[in-house]
Design an enzyme around this catalytic site. Structure first.
Site, PDB file in Angstrom:
ATOM      1  N   HIS A  84       0.786  -1.239   0.195  1.00 62.47           N
ATOM      2  CA  HIS A  84      -0.009   0.046  -0.015  1.00 62.47           C
ATOM      3  C   HIS A  84       0.960   1.345   0.124  1.00 62.47           C
ATOM      4  CE1 HIS A  84      -3.916  -2.270   1.077  1.00 62.47           C
ATOM      5  NE2 HIS A  84      -2.971  -2.956   1.711  1.00 62.47           N
TER       6      HIS A  84
ATOM      7  N   ASP B 299     -11.609   1.503  -1.130  1.00 58.72           N
ATOM      8  CA  ASP B 299     -11.586   1.449   0.550  1.00 58.72           C
ATOM      9  C   ASP B 299     -13.023   0.959   1.077  1.00 58.72           C
ATOM     10  OD1 ASP B 299     -11.924   2.324   3.297  1.00 58.72           O
ATOM     11  OD2 ASP B 299     -10.232   3.566   3.006  1.00 58.72           O
TER      12      ASP B 299
ATOM     13  N   HIS C 183      -8.515  -8.421  -0.063  1.00 58.28           N
ATOM     14  CA  HIS C 183      -8.103  -8.741   1.254  1.00 58.28           C
ATOM     15  C   HIS C 183      -9.252  -9.551   1.951  1.00 58.28           C
ATOM     16  CE1 HIS C 183      -5.511  -5.417   0.789  1.00 58.28           C
ATOM     17  NE2 HIS C 183      -5.041  -5.245   1.942  1.00 58.28           N
TER      18      HIS C 183
ATOM     19  N   GLU D 205      -8.877 -11.123   7.254  1.00 58.11           N
ATOM     20  CA  GLU D 205      -8.088 -10.407   8.217  1.00 58.11           C
ATOM     21  C   GLU D 205      -8.863 -10.612   9.605  1.00 58.11           C
ATOM     22  OE1 GLU D 205      -5.265  -6.959   7.417  1.00 58.11           O
ATOM     23  OE2 GLU D 205      -6.823  -6.589   6.135  1.00 58.11           O
TER      24      GLU D 205
HETATM   25  C1  6MZ Z   1      -6.722  -3.733   4.967  1.00 60.12           C
HETATM   26  C2  6MZ Z   1      -5.017  -2.067   4.362  1.00 60.12           C
HETATM   27  C3  6MZ Z   1      -4.061  -2.511   5.434  1.00 60.12           C
HETATM   28  O1  6MZ Z   1      -4.284   3.367  -0.115  1.00 60.12           O
HETATM   29  O2  6MZ Z   1      -3.798   5.322   1.110  1.00 60.12           O
HETATM   30  N1  6MZ Z   1      -4.589  -0.812   4.147  1.00 60.12           N
HETATM   31  N2  6MZ Z   1      -6.226  -2.399   4.466  1.00 60.12           N
HETATM   32  N3  6MZ Z   1      -5.608  -4.210   5.722  1.00 60.12           N
HETATM   33  C4  6MZ Z   1      -4.242  -3.849   5.897  1.00 60.12           C
HETATM   34  N4  6MZ Z   1      -3.393  -4.657   6.739  1.00 60.12           N
HETATM   35  C5  6MZ Z   1      -2.751  -3.901   7.905  1.00 60.12           C
HETATM   36  N5  6MZ Z   1      -2.788  -2.014   5.332  1.00 60.12           N
HETATM   37  C6  6MZ Z   1      -3.139  -0.636   4.252  1.00 60.12           C
HETATM   38  O3  6MZ Z   1      -2.724   3.287   1.597  1.00 60.12           O
HETATM   39  C7  6MZ Z   1      -3.142   3.044   2.817  1.00 60.12           C
HETATM   40  C8  6MZ Z   1      -4.612   2.382   2.725  1.00 60.12           C
HETATM   41  O4  6MZ Z   1      -4.323   0.846   2.482  1.00 60.12           O
HETATM   42  C9  6MZ Z   1      -5.308   0.026   3.279  1.00 60.12           C
HETATM   43  C10 6MZ Z   1      -6.308   1.150   3.942  1.00 60.12           C
HETATM   44  O5  6MZ Z   1      -7.636   1.523   3.317  1.00 60.12           O
HETATM   45  C11 6MZ Z   1      -5.401   2.332   4.300  1.00 60.12           C
HETATM   46  O6  6MZ Z   1      -6.175   3.668   4.463  1.00 60.12           O
HETATM   47  P1  6MZ Z   1      -3.184   4.198   0.484  1.00 60.12           P
HETATM   48  O7  6MZ Z   1      -2.233   4.546  -0.227  1.00 60.12           O
END
Ligand code: 6MZ
Length: 382
Positions: free
Chosen positions: A35, A187, A244, A247
């Site tokens: 991410h 999201d 995902h 989780e």
């Molecule tokens: C679910 C996750 C995540 O998109 O703003 N994100 N979603 N599970 C996880 N495990 C820990 N880690 C990150 O990057 C941040 C976004 O990625 C997702 C969440 O929606 C988070 O706000 P971007 O670049």
């Protein structure tokens, strides 16, 4: 064992760890689950926090403590992302973090990177999902420390992907080449319409490096039915999808995700016996995020992580970082953890890295080029 022998054994173990860590850096790697905002350097976050603190928007000392803290529960992660988004969501900063994230992955011999990010509307910043993505793409174009291959057509006979041989690590002056592609994240907080906008944007940007859709966000928020129309739309348009999954132990949703049959799945932590069976018979490749799962409680420990079961079952897998900044890890470190925890040797790690090539969303030209990278690296590393 006397003290001298114990000291010698400790020194030998240290040397062995150093050798394996260096080897994991030299290994060409494919990153499929990263991410953007989770991969930002701490130093950049602190610099941005200082700037906002000077403007009186936040209190630096409070934010510094949160950024530098080590343990992170799953719910803490999502509170942190809200803070990260306050720090990073303006066009110039989005371009900057994209550039830095790519450079950081390239520096450790990641030869193919799929970055996923959530296109954001932010009226106060004059930002639309489209302008957010334009900033990401601009960031890719400003990478200096590595040569970014963003289009299949850039892979011609005179330009094949390369990585730094082990013997040249440290002293290598050639520019690394890294193939980068983008996935747009939906999201879980978003509405059906917003999710559909993201899929349509992915389609519009398919000539600019966007090749897939991801569903992510806080797993205790939102309903599968909300995103399903957008995911089905992506499927109809032929856009590859990664989701995902598991989780948290949301039985109904895990079942629905497995039934949906996306091209890849992330995490798959909390599955029950029937769901494991279904996953294994589906052969859907899984993006494994060891450090992330242990830190957020999706797996009880490294030793008990479901990697071992899936690996032994020969299920298609690829090691990933998830959020290298948030969890203070790197892809090389994830490979090292697999070696030190599950006893995989260099030949097995090499195979694991090589197998990930087959799960990339990019087309055949890229796969061909990546297979060549591994072929060339094989002699030295295997
Ligand atoms: C679910 C996750 C995540 O998109 O703003 N994100 N979603 N599970 C996880 N495990 C820990 N880690 C990150 O990057 C941040 C976004 O990625 C997702 C969440 O929606 C988070 O706000 P971007 O670049």
């Amino acid at each position: 064992m006397d003290a001298e022998a114990a000291a010698a054994a400790a020194a030998a173990a240290k040397e062995k760890e150093k050798d394996m860590r260096e080897w994991c850096v030299a290994l060409p790697k494919v990153e499929l689950h990263a991410h953007l905002n989770g991969s930002v350097r701490d130093s950049t976050l602190l610099e941005l926090a200082k700037q906002l603190s000077d403007k009186g928007v936040i209190v630096f000392e409070d934010v510094k403590g949160v950024i530098m803290k080590n343990g992170r529960s799953l719910q803490e992660c999502f509170r942190l992302f809200e803070l990260y988004h306050i720090l990073t969501t303006d066009h110039d900063t989005v371009a900057r973090i994209t550039k830095e994230v790519v450079e950081d992955f390239a520096a450790e011999n990641v030869v193919y990177l799929e970055i996923r990010t959530t296109p954001k509307n932010n009226e106060a910043k004059g930002m639309t999902k489209r302008s957010y993505m334009n900033a990401v793409i601009k960031g890719l174009q400003t990478v200096e420390a590595a040569e970014v291959v963003l289009f299949d057509s850039n892979l011609s006979t005179d330009k094949t992907l390369t990585c730094t041989p082990m013997s040249e690590l440290g002293g290598d002056t050639r520019k690394k080449m890294i193939c980068v592609r983008l996935l747009l994240s939906i999201d879980r907080r978003e509405t059906t319409l917003a999710a559909l906008d993201t899929v349509n944007l992915a389609m519009e940007l398919k000539d600019q490096g966007v090749i897939g859709i991801d569903l992510s966000g806080n797993p205790v928020v939102g309903e599968w039915e909300t995103y399903l129309p957008a995911l089905e739309h992506a499927k109809e348009l032929g856009i590859p999808i990664t989701i995902h999954c598991g989780e948290v132990a949301n039985r109904k949703e895990i079942q629905a995700v497995l039934d949906f049959c996306p091209q890849r799945l992330g995490h798959v932590c909390c599955l029950n016996d029937d769901e494991w069976k279904k996953l294994k018979s589906s052969m859907i490749p899984v993006e494994i995020c060891l450090t992330s799962n242990v830190m957020t409680g999706g797996a009880p420990s490294l030793e008990l992580h479901h990697f071992a079961d899936l690996y032994n079952a020969k299920h298609p897998l690829s090691l990933c970082t998830d959020d290298s900044g948030l969890f203070s890890t790197s892809l090389s470190n994830e490979y090292y953890l697999v070696a030190s925890t599950f006893g995989l040797g260099k030949a097995e790690l090499f195979q694991l890295a090589q197998d990930a090539v087959e799960f990339v969303f990019a087309g055949d030209e890229v796969k061909k080029s990546l297979r060549e990278v591994f072929k060339r690296a094989e002699k030295e590393l295997k």
